[in-house]
Design a protein around this motif. Structure first.
Motif, PDB file in Angstrom:
ATOM      1  N   PHE A   5      42.039  20.216  64.036  1.00  0.00           N
ATOM      2  CA  PHE A   5      42.918  21.287  64.507  1.00  0.00           C
ATOM      3  C   PHE A   5      42.184  22.184  65.496  1.00  0.00           C
ATOM      4  CE2 PHE A   5      44.682  25.554  64.341  1.00  0.00           C
ATOM      5  CZ  PHE A   5      45.988  25.293  64.716  1.00  0.00           C
ATOM      6  N   GLN A   8      42.130  20.458  68.821  1.00  0.00           N
ATOM      7  CA  GLN A   8      43.465  20.486  69.431  1.00  0.00           C
ATOM      8  C   GLN A   8      43.775  21.883  69.957  1.00  0.00           C
ATOM      9  OE1 GLN A   8      46.064  19.085  66.344  1.00  0.00           O
ATOM     10  NE2 GLN A   8      45.480  16.950  66.616  1.00  0.00           N
ATOM     11  N   ASP A   9      43.425  22.899  69.206  1.00  0.00           N
ATOM     12  CA  ASP A   9      43.672  24.266  69.637  1.00  0.00           C
ATOM     13  C   ASP A   9      42.875  24.587  70.892  1.00  0.00           C
ATOM     14  OD1 ASP A   9      45.161  26.595  69.223  1.00  0.00           O
ATOM     15  OD2 ASP A   9      43.537  27.576  68.126  1.00  0.00           O
ATOM     16  N   HIS A  12      44.606  23.167  73.860  1.00  0.00           N
ATOM     17  CA  HIS A  12      45.748  24.013  74.203  1.00  0.00           C
ATOM     18  C   HIS A  12      45.287  25.287  74.926  1.00  0.00           C
ATOM     19  CE1 HIS A  12      49.437  26.291  73.911  1.00  0.00           C
ATOM     20  NE2 HIS A  12      48.797  27.224  73.229  1.00  0.00           N
ATOM     21  N   TRP A  41      43.491  35.121  73.796  1.00  0.00           N
ATOM     22  CA  TRP A  41      42.942  33.765  73.816  1.00  0.00           C
ATOM     23  C   TRP A  41      41.466  33.784  73.439  1.00  0.00           C
ATOM     24  CZ3 TRP A  41      46.490  30.414  73.291  1.00  0.00           C
ATOM     25  CH2 TRP A  41      47.745  30.638  73.848  1.00  0.00           C
ATOM     26  N   ARG A  44      41.226  33.917  69.742  1.00  0.00           N
ATOM     27  CA  ARG A  44      41.487  32.618  69.104  1.00  0.00           C
ATOM     28  C   ARG A  44      40.261  31.719  69.158  1.00  0.00           C
ATOM     29  NH1 ARG A  44      47.453  30.325  70.285  1.00  0.00           N
ATOM     30  NH2 ARG A  44      46.432  28.461  69.483  1.00  0.00           N
TER      31      ARG A  44
END
Length: 88
Positions: A5, A8-9, A12, A41, A44
């Motif tokens: 994950f 994948q993040d 993105h 961002w 994150r």
């Protein structure tokens, strides 16, 4: 957060940052409030970096994305101050 994950993040987030870079290239400015978006961002990515025992390749990807965010932030500041833009 699983490592899959996290990867994948990061893909993105890199895509979003790329969109911001192209917006700066086209308009020479990012719309107001986008700096706050850059901070979102960045937060994150920082969350991903806080994952315990994060694999080295994922950490490198995250640090690369942070570098892109920093350069984009610097370019936005230069545009607002009237200085020459920093290269990406």
């Amino acid at each position: 957060m699983s490592y899959d994950f996290a990867e994948q993040d990061l893909v993105h987030i890199r895509s979003v940052v790329s969109h911001f870079e192209h917006a700066v290239d086209r308009a020479r400015d990012i719309e107001p409030g986008s700096v706050a978006s850059l901070n979102y961002w960045r937060a994150r990515v920082t969350t991903i970096l806080a994952t315990p025992t994060l694999p080295m390749h994922v950490e490198k990807q995250a640090r690369d994305v942070l570098g892109l965010l920093d350069r984009l932030d610097d370019a936005c500041r230069c545009d607002r101050s009237g200085d020459a833009r920093a290269p990406f």
